[in-house]
Design a protein around this motif. Structure first.
Motif, PDB file in Angstrom:
ATOM      1  N   ILE A  32      13.683  23.161  44.263  1.00 33.83           N
ATOM      2  CA  ILE A  32      14.826  23.575  45.080  1.00 33.83           C
ATOM      3  C   ILE A  32      16.097  23.577  44.242  1.00 33.83           C
ATOM      4  O   ILE A  32      16.895  24.524  44.301  1.00 33.83           O
ATOM      5  CB  ILE A  32      14.971  22.660  46.315  1.00 33.83           C
ATOM      6  N   ASP A  33      16.307  22.524  43.445  1.00 35.87           N
ATOM      7  CA  ASP A  33      17.494  22.457  42.590  1.00 35.87           C
ATOM      8  C   ASP A  33      17.512  23.592  41.573  1.00 35.87           C
ATOM      9  O   ASP A  33      18.557  24.197  41.320  1.00 35.87           O
ATOM     10  CB  ASP A  33      17.567  21.117  41.868  1.00 35.87           C
ATOM     11  N   ASP A  34      16.369  23.890  40.974  1.00 32.38           N
ATOM     12  CA  ASP A  34      16.284  24.995  40.018  1.00 32.38           C
ATOM     13  C   ASP A  34      16.602  26.329  40.682  1.00 32.38           C
ATOM     14  O   ASP A  34      17.295  27.165  40.115  1.00 32.38           O
ATOM     15  CB  ASP A  34      14.899  25.062  39.378  1.00 32.38           C
ATOM     16  N   ARG A  40      23.060  30.372  41.763  1.00 32.00           N
ATOM     17  CA  ARG A  40      24.474  30.201  41.428  1.00 32.00           C
ATOM     18  C   ARG A  40      24.834  30.975  40.157  1.00 32.00           C
ATOM     19  O   ARG A  40      25.864  31.646  40.094  1.00 32.00           O
ATOM     20  CB  ARG A  40      24.796  28.721  41.241  1.00 32.00           C
ATOM     21  N   ARG A  41      23.958  30.923  39.144  1.00 36.76           N
ATOM     22  CA  ARG A  41      24.207  31.664  37.906  1.00 36.76           C
ATOM     23  C   ARG A  41      24.226  33.163  38.142  1.00 36.76           C
ATOM     24  O   ARG A  41      25.047  33.879  37.579  1.00 36.76           O
ATOM     25  CB  ARG A  41      23.154  31.311  36.857  1.00 36.76           C
ATOM     26  N   GLN A  42      23.307  33.658  38.974  1.00 36.29           N
ATOM     27  CA  GLN A  42      23.278  35.087  39.283  1.00 36.29           C
ATOM     28  C   GLN A  42      24.553  35.505  40.002  1.00 36.29           C
ATOM     29  O   GLN A  42      25.093  36.578  39.738  1.00 36.29           O
ATOM     30  CB  GLN A  42      22.060  35.419  40.141  1.00 36.29           C
ATOM     31  N   GLN A  43      25.040  34.649  40.879  1.00 35.60           N
ATOM     32  CA  GLN A  43      26.262  34.958  41.610  1.00 35.60           C
ATOM     33  C   GLN A  43      27.460  34.995  40.655  1.00 35.60           C
ATOM     34  O   GLN A  43      28.306  35.879  40.751  1.00 35.60           O
ATOM     35  CB  GLN A  43      26.494  33.887  42.682  1.00 35.60           C
ATOM     36  N   ALA A  46      27.333  38.199  38.671  1.00 36.57           N
ATOM     37  CA  ALA A  46      27.727  39.343  39.503  1.00 36.57           C
ATOM     38  C   ALA A  46      29.241  39.368  39.667  1.00 36.57           C
ATOM     39  O   ALA A  46      29.864  40.439  39.625  1.00 36.57           O
ATOM     40  CB  ALA A  46      27.051  39.272  40.855  1.00 36.57           C
ATOM     41  N   GLU A  47      29.865  38.218  39.833  1.00 34.98           N
ATOM     42  CA  GLU A  47      31.312  38.154  39.964  1.00 34.98           C
ATOM     43  C   GLU A  47      32.017  38.545  38.664  1.00 34.98           C
ATOM     44  O   GLU A  47      33.016  39.240  38.690  1.00 34.98           O
ATOM     45  CB  GLU A  47      31.736  36.742  40.393  1.00 34.98           C
ATOM     46  N   SER A  48      31.464  38.108  37.535  1.00 36.97           N
ATOM     47  CA  SER A  48      32.085  38.444  36.260  1.00 36.97           C
ATOM     48  C   SER A  48      31.950  39.925  35.952  1.00 36.97           C
ATOM     49  O   SER A  48      32.844  40.531  35.366  1.00 36.97           O
ATOM     50  CB  SER A  48      31.486  37.602  35.132  1.00 36.97           C
ATOM     51  N   LYS A  49      30.859  40.545  36.359  1.00 38.82           N
ATOM     52  CA  LYS A  49      30.686  41.981  36.147  1.00 38.82           C
ATOM     53  C   LYS A  49      31.620  42.789  37.051  1.00 38.82           C
ATOM     54  O   LYS A  49      32.123  43.828  36.657  1.00 38.82           O
ATOM     55  CB  LYS A  49      29.236  42.399  36.412  1.00 38.82           C
ATOM     56  N   SER A  50      31.850  42.297  38.261  1.00 34.32           N
ATOM     57  CA  SER A  50      32.729  43.035  39.175  1.00 34.32           C
ATOM     58  C   SER A  50      34.188  42.913  38.756  1.00 34.32           C
ATOM     59  O   SER A  50      34.994  43.787  39.079  1.00 34.32           O
ATOM     60  CB  SER A  50      32.553  42.511  40.605  1.00 34.32           C
TER      61      SER A  50
END
Length: 52
Positions: A32-34, A40-43, A46-50
């Protein structure tokens, strides 16, 4: 079997079952933690690309 042997067997069985159950719970918790960390990393990516 004597009373002492029955008690010893019950204690050992209980300890083994306890360790088995705690091992399963630990594995589930780590999974679950992984998963949360990966999400969180994917999010963040995605934020850095936007922002670019």
């Amino acid at each position: 079997m004597t009373h002492f042997q029955e008690m010893e067997l019950a204690i050992c069985f209980g300890a083994v079952i306890g360790l088995y159950i705690s091992g399963i719970i630990t594995i589930i918790r780590f999974k679950i933690d992984d998963h949360k960390e990966k999400k969180r990393r994917q999010q963040e990516e995605a934020e850095s690309k936007s922002e670019e």
